[in-house]
Design a protein around this motif. Sequence first.
Motif, PDB file in Angstrom:
ATOM      1  N   UNK A   1       0.181 -15.843 -20.766  1.00 42.05           N
ATOM      2  CA  UNK A   1      -0.801 -15.237 -19.873  1.00 42.05           C
ATOM      3  C   UNK A   1      -0.287 -15.231 -18.435  1.00 42.05           C
ATOM      4  N   UNK A   2       0.458 -16.274 -18.089  1.00 42.82           N
ATOM      5  CA  UNK A   2       0.972 -16.387 -16.713  1.00 42.82           C
ATOM      6  C   UNK A   2       1.854 -15.197 -16.358  1.00 42.82           C
ATOM      7  N   UNK A   3       2.789 -14.847 -17.251  1.00 40.90           N
ATOM      8  CA  UNK A   3       3.696 -13.735 -16.959  1.00 40.90           C
ATOM      9  C   UNK A   3       2.943 -12.424 -16.855  1.00 40.90           C
ATOM     10  N   UNK A   4       1.874 -12.282 -17.642  1.00 44.91           N
ATOM     11  CA  UNK A   4       1.069 -11.068 -17.582  1.00 44.91           C
ATOM     12  C   UNK A   4       0.355 -10.947 -16.235  1.00 44.91           C
ATOM     13  N   UNK A   5      -0.143 -12.075 -15.734  1.00 42.99           N
ATOM     14  CA  UNK A   5      -0.815 -12.043 -14.425  1.00 42.99           C
ATOM     15  C   UNK A   5       0.186 -11.731 -13.316  1.00 42.99           C
ATOM     16  N   UNK A   6       1.375 -12.298 -13.404  1.00 42.29           N
ATOM     17  CA  UNK A   6       2.402 -12.017 -12.396  1.00 42.29           C
ATOM     18  C   UNK A   6       2.821 -10.546 -12.443  1.00 42.29           C
ATOM     19  N   UNK A   7       2.934 -10.005 -13.647  1.00 45.10           N
ATOM     20  CA  UNK A   7       3.295  -8.595 -13.794  1.00 45.10           C
ATOM     21  C   UNK A   7       2.207  -7.695 -13.210  1.00 45.10           C
ATOM     22  N   UNK A   8       0.953  -8.045 -13.426  1.00 45.15           N
ATOM     23  CA  UNK A   8      -0.148  -7.243 -12.892  1.00 45.15           C
ATOM     24  C   UNK A   8      -0.149  -7.253 -11.363  1.00 45.15           C
ATOM     25  N   UNK A   9       0.075  -8.419 -10.778  1.00 44.50           N
ATOM     26  CA  UNK A   9       0.136  -8.518  -9.315  1.00 44.50           C
ATOM     27  C   UNK A   9       1.312  -7.697  -8.797  1.00 44.50           C
ATOM     28  N   UNK A  10       2.443  -7.797  -9.466  1.00 43.35           N
ATOM     29  CA  UNK A  10       3.627  -7.039  -9.057  1.00 43.35           C
ATOM     30  C   UNK A  10       3.378  -5.532  -9.145  1.00 43.35           C
ATOM     31  N   UNK A  11       2.695  -5.093 -10.187  1.00 43.77           N
ATOM     32  CA  UNK A  11       2.397  -3.661 -10.323  1.00 43.77           C
ATOM     33  C   UNK A  11       1.481  -3.166  -9.210  1.00 43.77           C
ATOM     34  N   UNK A  12       0.485  -3.954  -8.847  1.00 51.33           N
ATOM     35  CA  UNK A  12      -0.395  -3.566  -7.740  1.00 51.33           C
ATOM     36  C   UNK A  12       0.412  -3.517  -6.438  1.00 51.33           C
ATOM     37  N   UNK A  13       1.301  -4.483  -6.253  1.00 51.23           N
ATOM     38  CA  UNK A  13       2.147  -4.487  -5.052  1.00 51.23           C
ATOM     39  C   UNK A  13       3.029  -3.240  -5.006  1.00 51.23           C
ATOM     40  N   UNK A  14       3.662  -2.915  -6.120  1.00 55.70           N
ATOM     41  CA  UNK A  14       4.534  -1.737  -6.166  1.00 55.70           C
ATOM     42  C   UNK A  14       3.744  -0.446  -5.943  1.00 55.70           C
ATOM     43  N   UNK A  15       2.538  -0.404  -6.472  1.00 57.92           N
ATOM     44  CA  UNK A  15       1.685   0.762  -6.235  1.00 57.92           C
ATOM     45  C   UNK A  15       1.431   0.942  -4.741  1.00 57.92           C
ATOM     46  N   UNK A  16       1.225  -0.159  -4.035  1.00 63.07           N
ATOM     47  CA  UNK A  16       0.947  -0.057  -2.605  1.00 63.07           C
ATOM     48  C   UNK A  16       2.197   0.238  -1.790  1.00 63.07           C
ATOM     49  N   UNK A  17       3.343  -0.153  -2.273  1.00 64.65           N
ATOM     50  CA  UNK A  17       4.589   0.281  -1.631  1.00 64.65           C
ATOM     51  C   UNK A  17       4.706   1.800  -1.769  1.00 64.65           C
ATOM     52  N   UNK A  18       4.399   2.310  -2.954  1.00 64.83           N
ATOM     53  CA  UNK A  18       4.459   3.752  -3.190  1.00 64.83           C
ATOM     54  C   UNK A  18       3.455   4.502  -2.309  1.00 64.83           C
ATOM     55  N   UNK A  19       2.236   3.990  -2.224  1.00 61.84           N
ATOM     56  CA  UNK A  19       1.225   4.618  -1.367  1.00 61.84           C
ATOM     57  C   UNK A  19       1.689   4.601   0.091  1.00 61.84           C
ATOM     58  N   UNK A  20       2.288   3.486   0.512  1.00 59.74           N
ATOM     59  CA  UNK A  20       2.802   3.387   1.876  1.00 59.74           C
ATOM     60  C   UNK A  20       3.838   4.486   2.138  1.00 59.74           C
ATOM     61  N   UNK A  21       4.762   4.655   1.216  1.00 52.52           N
ATOM     62  CA  UNK A  21       5.797   5.686   1.378  1.00 52.52           C
ATOM     63  C   UNK A  21       5.170   7.077   1.434  1.00 52.52           C
ATOM     64  N   UNK A  22       4.209   7.331   0.540  1.00 48.90           N
ATOM     65  CA  UNK A  22       3.529   8.629   0.558  1.00 48.90           C
ATOM     66  C   UNK A  22       2.856   8.887   1.901  1.00 48.90           C
TER      67      UNK A  22
END
Length: 118
Positions: free
Chosen positions: A1-22
């Motif tokens: 479960x821990x790795x899944x939570x870390x992956x979810x946080x990372x995906x939200x972070x990457x989404x916001x990097x993408x939004x920032x670039x846009x």
Amino acid sequence: MKWLSLAAVALVALEHVYIMVLEMFLWDKPRGLRAFGLTQEFATASRALAANQGLYNGFLAAGLLWGLAGDAVPVQLFFLGCVLVAGVFGACTAGRRILWVQAAPAAVAIALVLLARG
């Protein structure tokens, strides 16, 4: 479960990097125009506002990455909460799609982080 939570946080972070670039760099370019459904005239006139908005999305991404780097659950929850509130506000003021693109992933990540804590 821990790795899944870390992956979810990372995906939200990457989404916001993408939004920032846009918002900061592609706002008035074809990709930004398509992503936000803008006219060239509106995008040109609002470019500085979008860049400012993009900077804030970059700060959200930085905070989430900081929370991942130190495995700091309170930091992760704080920044995920900020993303959730921003997504709900955006859905109410700008477009309902933001609820699913921004708020829902943050809510899922919050749930996973809390579940991983035990």
